[in-house]
Scaffold this active site. Sequence first.
Site, mmCIF file in Angstrom:
data_model
loop_
_atom_site.group_PDB
_atom_site.id
_atom_site.type_symbol
_atom_site.label_atom_id
_atom_site.label_comp_id
_atom_site.label_asym_id
_atom_site.label_seq_id
_atom_site.Cartn_x
_atom_site.Cartn_y
_atom_site.Cartn_z
ATOM 1 N N PHE A 70 -37.995 -25.350 -4.104
ATOM 2 C CA PHE A 70 -39.023 -25.747 -3.132
ATOM 3 C C PHE A 70 -40.349 -25.007 -3.334
ATOM 4 O O PHE A 70 -41.383 -25.439 -2.839
ATOM 5 C CB PHE A 70 -38.490 -25.570 -1.705
ATOM 6 C CG PHE A 70 -38.984 -24.342 -0.994
ATOM 7 C CD1 PHE A 70 -38.426 -23.105 -1.230
ATOM 8 C CD2 PHE A 70 -40.026 -24.439 -0.089
ATOM 9 C CE1 PHE A 70 -38.887 -21.977 -0.583
ATOM 10 C CE2 PHE A 70 -40.497 -23.315 0.568
ATOM 11 C CZ PHE A 70 -39.930 -22.084 0.323
ATOM 12 N N LYS A 71 -40.331 -23.900 -4.092
ATOM 13 C CA LYS A 71 -41.583 -23.165 -4.275
ATOM 14 C C LYS A 71 -42.643 -23.999 -4.988
ATOM 15 O O LYS A 71 -43.833 -23.732 -4.874
ATOM 16 C CB LYS A 71 -41.318 -21.841 -4.970
ATOM 17 C CG LYS A 71 -40.588 -20.903 -4.010
ATOM 18 C CD LYS A 71 -40.388 -19.516 -4.496
ATOM 19 C CE LYS A 71 -39.805 -18.639 -3.387
ATOM 20 N NZ LYS A 71 -38.463 -19.112 -2.922
ATOM 21 N N ASP A 72 -42.203 -25.045 -5.709
ATOM 22 C CA ASP A 72 -43.174 -25.956 -6.325
ATOM 23 C C ASP A 72 -44.068 -26.644 -5.290
ATOM 24 O O ASP A 72 -45.218 -26.960 -5.599
ATOM 25 C CB ASP A 72 -42.445 -27.061 -7.104
ATOM 26 C CG ASP A 72 -41.825 -26.558 -8.407
ATOM 27 O OD1 ASP A 72 -42.331 -25.565 -8.967
ATOM 28 O OD2 ASP A 72 -40.832 -27.170 -8.842
ATOM 29 N N LEU A 79 -46.609 -24.028 -4.996
ATOM 30 C CA LEU A 79 -47.182 -23.482 -6.223
ATOM 31 C C LEU A 79 -47.667 -24.546 -7.211
ATOM 32 O O LEU A 79 -48.216 -24.220 -8.254
ATOM 33 C CB LEU A 79 -46.203 -22.512 -6.884
ATOM 34 C CG LEU A 79 -46.249 -21.113 -6.244
ATOM 35 C CD1 LEU A 79 -45.065 -20.259 -6.689
ATOM 36 C CD2 LEU A 79 -47.559 -20.395 -6.562
#
Length: 525
Positions: free
Chosen positions: A125-127, A130
């Site tokens: 989920f950091k995409d 980011l």
Amino acid sequence: MNDLLDRANDMGANRYIDTRGAICEPVAFTQAVIDGLAPGGGLFVPQEIPHLPLEEIVSLAELPYPARAAAIYRAFNIDITDDRIDQLMDISYGDNFDTPEVCPIVSLDGDMHMLELWHGPTSAFKDMALQCLPNFFGESASKLRSEGALDEEFCILVATSGDTGKAALEGFKGVEGVSVGVLYPDGGVSDIQRKQMVTTTGDNVHVWAMRGNFDDCQTMVKRIFADDAYAEELAHAGYALSSANSINWGRLLPQIVYYISGYAELVKSGAVAAGDPIDVCVPTGNFGNILAAWYAKQIGVPIEMLMCASNENRVLTDFINTGTYDISSRDFVLTPSPSMDILVSSNLERQLFELTGRDGEAISGWMADLNRDRAFKVDKETFARMRNAFRSDSITNEECLAAIKRVFDEQGYLMDPHTAVACCVAENLKGQNPVLIASTAHWAKFGDNVYRALHGLRPGEALPEEVACLTGCQLNELIAEETGKQDIPAGLAGLDSMEPRFTEVLEADKQATEAAVSAFVSEQR
Ligand SMILES: *Cc1c(COP(=O)(O)O)cnc(C)c1O
């Protein structure tokens, strides 16, 4: 024309204050993105939180995802023109995601709805943040440069325990005026995570393994940031150090978008009637993701309860249930959900700032207590407000793996261990409302524990010999065969056949690491 007039200068744009009341003059969005942390150690928050009427929230479902995100950014009145916001959102949420929906919802039995936040290039989920923050970082830097307020380029240094490093590399690669270097613990990340990082393409990226654990990597980055002589040396080379960690407001804002968008989707699909309340359940570590849901609620999304899901590192669950945050005698536990293995939850500071009615003095006091005593206790009123907004529960490692197996056996849905923690907590705390669950990683990022779960092995138990010898990719293929889940993302499936670009291993030594960073940035010129 109106638009041009409105934004002819930034005077009308929303400005940013800090959680410790340390800065005198609020700053623009672009400045907050570049600075990351406020001078004085506090975190930036916008002076004004917008409010959207229900019809506007619901009608977002008619727009493609990038346009939904652009609408929210405009509502926050950032100091970037509307046209440029549109362009940046199209780049951030385009075919770098494997579905045009960007974060689709999959509904399960019992009114549970999985918001799948892992369709980006690194399958976690950091995409969502980011793939977006670096575009705003680049835009902010060039804006400040054109105003003569900036002449250096940036070197972003990231210490990672696995997910963040790759997401930062993918996000910043190719961004003008920025180079990114990642340190990961040698032998301390999974085969998949290591291969994801060391095969990254792009000229402005570098990856180093470091002897030691994640804490050694993080300490190294902090020591380099604190080294004034080194900062001066880098400045001579035309570089300033910066970080991309989750306390940057530019990482939080993209996360608010998907909760607003998610509600609109639930209404569109008929799962929820417009205006009816939902609960949201988030697998939590640094408190960024769940804080974004709290902001979505302030903006007008009918969210009733926020469920904070913890693994065996249950400091947040204990805090929400008692009002005391205490890590003075708490051990760090390794769990099947490593991205939630934390003791100090950095974004909690923002949440407390909001719950106290923005009392910077109270926050400064508690953060000083935490520093000195490794603990702090909030006042009665803040505790009451917290209890009003949040519920929390923690899940054991055994329960986590059991949930993966149960949901797969009963419903054919395969979850990663982080999502499983949230799913379990949602089952435990569920009331009348539908629950939107943040699904934070594709199962194939954590194949070893998914295998353990499906085969009834205990957490941490050795895999059978014939499985232990497989690469991460081979293990995923085996799981795909056994389960019929053939949806392994392309970015993970092809890793074995890619050439590693970065093989250097650094000693956990400041001079050696600084020399490596200097060599990297000097190649950039
Ligand atoms: C980072 C991460 C989390 C925790 O999110 P926070 O915003 O730090 O609370 C949960 N799951 C996965 C897969 C992650 O990578």
